[in-house]
Design an enzyme around this catalytic site. Structure first.
Site, PDB file in Angstrom:
ATOM      1  N   ALA A 110      -0.330  12.143   2.832  1.00 16.35           N
ATOM      2  CA  ALA A 110       0.920  11.437   3.109  1.00 16.35           C
ATOM      3  C   ALA A 110       0.598  10.221   3.972  1.00 16.35           C
ATOM      4  O   ALA A 110      -0.501  10.101   4.518  1.00 16.35           O
ATOM      5  CB  ALA A 110       1.922  12.348   3.814  1.00 16.35           C
ATOM      6  N   LYS A 111       1.556   9.323   4.091  1.00 16.84           N
ATOM      7  CA  LYS A 111       1.411   8.162   4.965  1.00 16.84           C
ATOM      8  C   LYS A 111       2.791   7.576   5.214  1.00 16.84           C
ATOM      9  O   LYS A 111       3.737   7.838   4.469  1.00 16.84           O
ATOM     10  CB  LYS A 111       0.530   7.094   4.306  1.00 16.84           C
ATOM     11  CG  LYS A 111      -0.259   6.251   5.286  1.00 16.84           C
ATOM     12  CD  LYS A 111      -1.452   7.026   5.839  1.00 16.84           C
ATOM     13  CE  LYS A 111      -2.364   6.130   6.673  1.00 16.84           C
ATOM     14  NZ  LYS A 111      -3.613   6.808   7.027  1.00 16.84           N
TER      15      LYS A 111
END
Length: 426
Positions: A110-111
């Protein structure tokens, strides 16, 4: 002229997709799994109000992109930067999926972040922005669901605010079970000894292992670093301690050089009261930013933003090794030029994975109620990264391929195996 150029978001996503598709073709990835991995699971965009010191209310935009969680909870950093947007986050989230898979961690990718320049806000405003963003994210993050960490322009203080805000939304009996909702916290707030240096240490270690595999030492090697934040500083710290020479540094404000070597600790002390800026350091002279990548050196370490080395400047690079301290600092066209010129690229998903490996140990420490000492932590990171390096090196030799392709083959095959073993929920 800005020393570090802004990344092109579209091309960053293009880069990661080109890298993925190349690997998928190479390993003949199952077409159904290829379809799943080519898109993100969730893309969260949040608009939230925050009261400024003046009493004015401003609306901020935050993002969290969750790419894949086949191997475990989503994991990835949060950055505060004017260029942050959903396309940027999608590319970075995919890279995190490959990075955690390659490292053998029980995580997905994720980011995210907030579209701001943190230098324009007071500490009090940054705290309120962070806490309001955390509250707005709500159950989209969690210690067994999605675990943020520091990234560009965020740090252990940011993570402490996030953890406290998230835990405050839980009942008193549940708060202690949610401390590991984020990693990269201060040691006094459940953080891991050595987490702050783990990414830079990983960059240093992969460089050292590469030269060791060639029967060479780091002593006397000249290196240049783009970006002198947490990653750039710690990488330089460990390299110079091992006898390497820091020749030049570039950040958003200046590009400096000293043919006799830059004193890393002196530069760090100079930059601290200047919000990280290296400008005005009297232990080096300023040079033309555009000439930085063309400096004669052994090792080039891009440790700032993405898409810094492109078809426009890759031909200038004279280093024999490029170690990706940042995520996606070389675009596909630039990479093709570097490889054609016989330059070895240590890919980001291996080179800077010391940070997420350290995050995993912090997560475990909180989850199990343990406390680990610095030497124990660094030993664990060293052992884990050395294992990863050797696996990638084996694939490089067996397939007569470059290091990025080898790393991607290992990372994506691990995810493919998980899907094949578990099947797809109907």
């Amino acid at each position: 002229m800005t020393a570090i150029k802004e990344a092109t978001k579209k091309s960053m996503l293009d880069n990661v997709m080109q890298q993925f598709n190349k690997t998928a073709d190479t390993i003949m990835l199952n077409p159904n799994i290829r379809n799943i991995l080519s898109i993100t699971n969730n893309e969260i965009i949040l608009h939230f109000p925050v009261k400024m010191d003046t009493g004015e209310v401003k609306i901020f935009t935050g993002y969290r992109v969750q790419h894949n969680n086949a191997l475990g909870p989503y994991k990835g950093g949060l950055r505060y930067h004017p260029t942050v947007d959903v396309e940027d986050a999608k590319a970075l989230a995919m890279w995190m999926t490959w990075k955690t898979s390659l490292a053998g961690l029980p995580y997905g990718g994720a980011k995210g972040g907030i579209q701001i320049d943190p230098r324009e806000y007071s500490i009090g405003e940054l705290e309120r922005i962070t806490r309001r963003f955390t509250y707005a994210l709500g159950e989209n993050i969690g210690p067994e669901h999605d675990i943020p960490a520091p990234d560009v322009n965020t740090n252990e203080q940011t993570m402490a605010w996030m953890a406290d805000t998230f835990m405050s939304t839980k009942s008193s009996s549940e708060r202690s079970k949610n401390q590991h909702v984020v990693t990269g916290k201060p040691v006094g707030s459940g953080g891991l000894e050595g987490r702050n240096r783990s990414t830079g240490y990983g960059v240093y270690l992969t460089i050292k292992l590469l030269y060791r595999s060639r029967g060479e030492q780091l002593a006397g090697k000249k290196f240049i670093v783009q970006g002198f934040g947490n990653v750039g500083y710690w990488t330089s710290h460990f390299l110079t301690n091992d006898g390497a020479i820091l020749l030049a540094v570039q950040d958003a404000h200046a590009t400096i050089i000293n043919e006799n070597g830059i004193a890393v600790e002196d530069l760090f002390e100079h930059s601290k009261p200047r919000k990280g800026s290296i400008q005005g350091f009297d232990g080096a002279v300023e040079m033309e930013p555009a000439a930085f990548f063309g400096l004669q050196c052994d090792i080039l370490i891009p440790a700032a933003l993405g898409n810094q080395i492109t078809a426009e400047n890759a031909y200038q690079v004279k280093a024999e090794v490029v170690a990706e301290g940042a995520n996606g600092p070389i675009d596909t066209e630039g990479e093709a030029i570097l490889l054609q010129n016989g330059i070895t690229i240590i890919p980001d998903i291996m080179c800077n994975s010391g940070g997420v490996i350290g995050s995993y140990f912090e997560w475990l420490q909180n989850r199990n109620g343990e406390l680990w000492q610095l030497d124990e932590v660094m030993f664990k990171i060293n052992k884990k990264l050395t294992e990863v390096f050797k696996k990638v090196e084996t694939v490089v030799k067996e397939n007569q391929t470059d290091w990025r392709t080898a790393a991607y083959i290992l990372a994506i095959k691990r995810i493919e195996t998980a899907y094949i073993q578990r099947g797809i929920f109907p």
